[in-house]
Design a protein around this motif. Structure first.
Motif, mmCIF file in Angstrom:
data_model
loop_
_atom_site.group_PDB
_atom_site.id
_atom_site.type_symbol
_atom_site.label_atom_id
_atom_site.label_comp_id
_atom_site.label_asym_id
_atom_site.label_seq_id
_atom_site.Cartn_x
_atom_site.Cartn_y
_atom_site.Cartn_z
ATOM 1 N N ALA A 22 90.544 -33.324 46.167
ATOM 2 C CA ALA A 22 91.417 -32.721 45.165
ATOM 3 C C ALA A 22 91.042 -33.212 43.772
ATOM 4 O O ALA A 22 90.132 -34.038 43.617
ATOM 5 C CB ALA A 22 92.873 -33.074 45.494
ATOM 6 N N PRO A 23 91.723 -32.712 42.732
ATOM 7 C CA PRO A 23 91.427 -33.168 41.371
ATOM 8 C C PRO A 23 91.996 -34.549 41.062
ATOM 9 O O PRO A 23 91.823 -35.048 39.951
ATOM 10 C CB PRO A 23 92.099 -32.104 40.491
ATOM 11 C CG PRO A 23 92.391 -30.952 41.383
ATOM 12 C CD PRO A 23 92.620 -31.538 42.727
ATOM 13 N N ASN A 24 92.718 -35.165 42.003
ATOM 14 C CA ASN A 24 93.351 -36.455 41.753
ATOM 15 C C ASN A 24 93.651 -37.124 43.086
ATOM 16 O O ASN A 24 93.331 -36.591 44.151
ATOM 17 C CB ASN A 24 94.636 -36.276 40.931
ATOM 18 C CG ASN A 24 95.557 -35.236 41.555
ATOM 19 O OD1 ASN A 24 95.934 -35.332 42.735
ATOM 20 N ND2 ASN A 24 95.922 -34.229 40.781
ATOM 21 N N ASN A 42 84.091 -43.385 34.188
ATOM 22 C CA ASN A 42 83.576 -42.023 34.011
ATOM 23 C C ASN A 42 82.045 -42.029 34.039
ATOM 24 O O ASN A 42 81.381 -41.749 33.046
ATOM 25 C CB ASN A 42 84.097 -41.439 32.696
ATOM 26 C CG ASN A 42 85.603 -41.518 32.575
ATOM 27 O OD1 ASN A 42 86.318 -41.218 33.523
ATOM 28 N ND2 ASN A 42 86.087 -41.931 31.410
ATOM 29 N N ASN A 67 80.978 -24.603 42.536
ATOM 30 C CA ASN A 67 81.917 -24.910 41.454
ATOM 31 C C ASN A 67 82.601 -26.266 41.630
ATOM 32 O O ASN A 67 83.755 -26.438 41.260
ATOM 33 C CB ASN A 67 82.993 -23.821 41.353
ATOM 34 C CG ASN A 67 82.414 -22.485 40.947
ATOM 35 O OD1 ASN A 67 81.428 -22.430 40.228
ATOM 36 N ND2 ASN A 67 83.003 -21.406 41.426
ATOM 37 N N ALA A 69 83.562 -30.139 41.098
ATOM 38 C CA ALA A 69 83.587 -31.155 40.055
ATOM 39 C C ALA A 69 83.094 -32.482 40.613
ATOM 40 O O ALA A 69 83.264 -32.786 41.790
ATOM 41 C CB ALA A 69 84.997 -31.311 39.508
ATOM 42 N N SER A 70 82.453 -33.259 39.761
ATOM 43 C CA SER A 70 82.020 -34.609 40.120
ATOM 44 C C SER A 70 82.602 -35.570 39.097
ATOM 45 O O SER A 70 82.481 -35.333 37.895
ATOM 46 C CB SER A 70 80.496 -34.703 40.129
ATOM 47 O OG SER A 70 80.065 -35.978 40.548
ATOM 48 N N ALA A 72 84.356 -36.478 43.059
ATOM 49 C CA ALA A 72 85.351 -35.907 43.956
ATOM 50 C C ALA A 72 86.366 -36.981 44.320
ATOM 51 O O ALA A 72 86.001 -38.125 44.596
ATOM 52 C CB ALA A 72 84.670 -35.369 45.214
ATOM 53 N N TYR A 73 87.625 -36.612 44.310
ATOM 54 C CA TYR A 73 88.708 -37.527 44.688
ATOM 55 C C TYR A 73 89.052 -37.257 46.150
ATOM 56 O O TYR A 73 89.578 -36.189 46.485
ATOM 57 C CB TYR A 73 89.930 -37.305 43.807
ATOM 58 C CG TYR A 73 89.675 -37.586 42.343
ATOM 59 C CD1 TYR A 73 90.041 -38.805 41.779
ATOM 60 C CD2 TYR A 73 89.052 -36.641 41.527
ATOM 61 C CE1 TYR A 73 89.814 -39.070 40.436
ATOM 62 C CE2 TYR A 73 88.813 -36.896 40.186
ATOM 63 C CZ TYR A 73 89.194 -38.110 39.647
ATOM 64 O OH TYR A 73 88.947 -38.364 38.316
#
Length: 312
Positions: A22-24, A42, A67, A69-70, A72-73
């Protein structure tokens, strides 16, 4: 008739429960002291671009880790339970850190061997829990069939997709698969959950078997004495070295560990940690996580916003 507001609530509920990449870290924030993840780290590389996507049919749905993001949570989920949290660097295909609450009183164990992968690193619509390779490939196959991703295209094949999204068992060369969250800090199902390739990075065999192993045992048997809870974060320092010339999996230059010991009211009693080069040299221990953070800021090339624990 179902009202629009009720329908919206149902949809939000489904979205909130879907998946552990997820994003978090909201689904596993209890892995961190005061529910606060590490800040200021970061340093993840971007997700590797897929080669020649313009030659493929429906690449926006069919490509591996599309698509994405890196970093990854990942809330590391085995079965129906989240056991710990991992910040995963997709570009280097290694975890940057894993965070967990140590099982202080439990008998340490090592349940199983490192066999699991994270399907949702391949596609976010795949199952949210760890799976072995056979199960992961089967889920990718079913996804391809449902979406219409023809495996006549090499980039849509199951093994390719799994290997593009994360390190595979044969990507470590002469290095050990070094645990960040060690199996010996848990028992039974929690120990089993650490046996995933998203919780290991290439580690010098001599370091893994001697100084780092000795420190992990000391952390469990000695440093946790007098603690009601022990929050732990173990991470790596990425380097310019890779396992092979294809630069698939990065070899960390150092391994580091931080711990926060608390009483029954979750009030901090002590903190500390360790740092060691990924060689056969000794591990340096620290009696304060603040001193460790100072050392790590230089190695990781991060600023003062880097903080492992919130107020420990």
């Amino acid at each position: 008739m179902v009202t629009l507001s009720l329908l919206s609530l149902c949809l939000l509920s489904l979205l909130g429960a879907r998946g552990e990449v997820a994003p978090n870290f909201n689904n596993c924030k209890d892995s961190f002291f005061r529910n606060t993840p590490v800040s200021g780290l970061n340093i993840a590389l971007p997700t590797p671009p897929e080669p020649n996507p313009e030659d493929l049919k429906n690449p926006e749905k069919c490509l591996s880790a599309y698509n994405a993001a890196s970093p990854a949570y990942i809330c590391q989920r085995n079965g129906n339970h989240n056991y710990f949290a991992t910040l995963y660097d997709r570009g280097r295909r290694i975890p940057l850190y894993s965070a967990y609450e140590m099982d202080i009183k439990g008998v340490p164990g090592r349940e199983g061997s490192i066999v699991y992968y994270e399907p949702q690193l391949v596609h976010p619509d795949l199952p949210p829990h760890q799976m072995d390779k056979k199960g992961s490939l089967l889920e990718i196959k079913k996804y391809n069939q449902n979406i219409g991703c023809s495996e006549r295209s090499p980039q849509y094949r199951q093994n390719y997709k799994l290997g593009w999204s994360q390190a595979l068992d044969d990507n470590f060369g002469s290095y050990d698969r070094g645990h960040l969250n060690p199996a010996g800090h848990h028992k039974e199902d929690a120990s089993k959950a650490t046996m995933t390739h998203t919780n290991v990075a290439p580690q010098n065999p001599k370091m893994n078997k001697v100084p780092w192993n000795q420190y992990e045992k000391k952390l469990k048997d000695v440093l946790s004495a007098g603690c009601s809870k022990m929050y732990v974060v173990t991470g790596v320092v990425p380097s310019s070295t890779w396992v092979d010339q294809n630069k698939r999996v990065n070899v960390p230059s150092h391994y580091w560990n931080a711990y926060c010991c608390t009483d029954n009211n979750d009030k901090p009693l002590k903190s500390g940690g360790a740092l060691g080069p990924n060689t056969d040299h000794n591990v340096t221990e620290y009696n304060s996580v603040t001193v460790l953070e100072t050392e790590l800021r230089g190695l990781l090339n991060v600023d003062n916003n880097f903080n492992i624990f919130n107020g420990c």
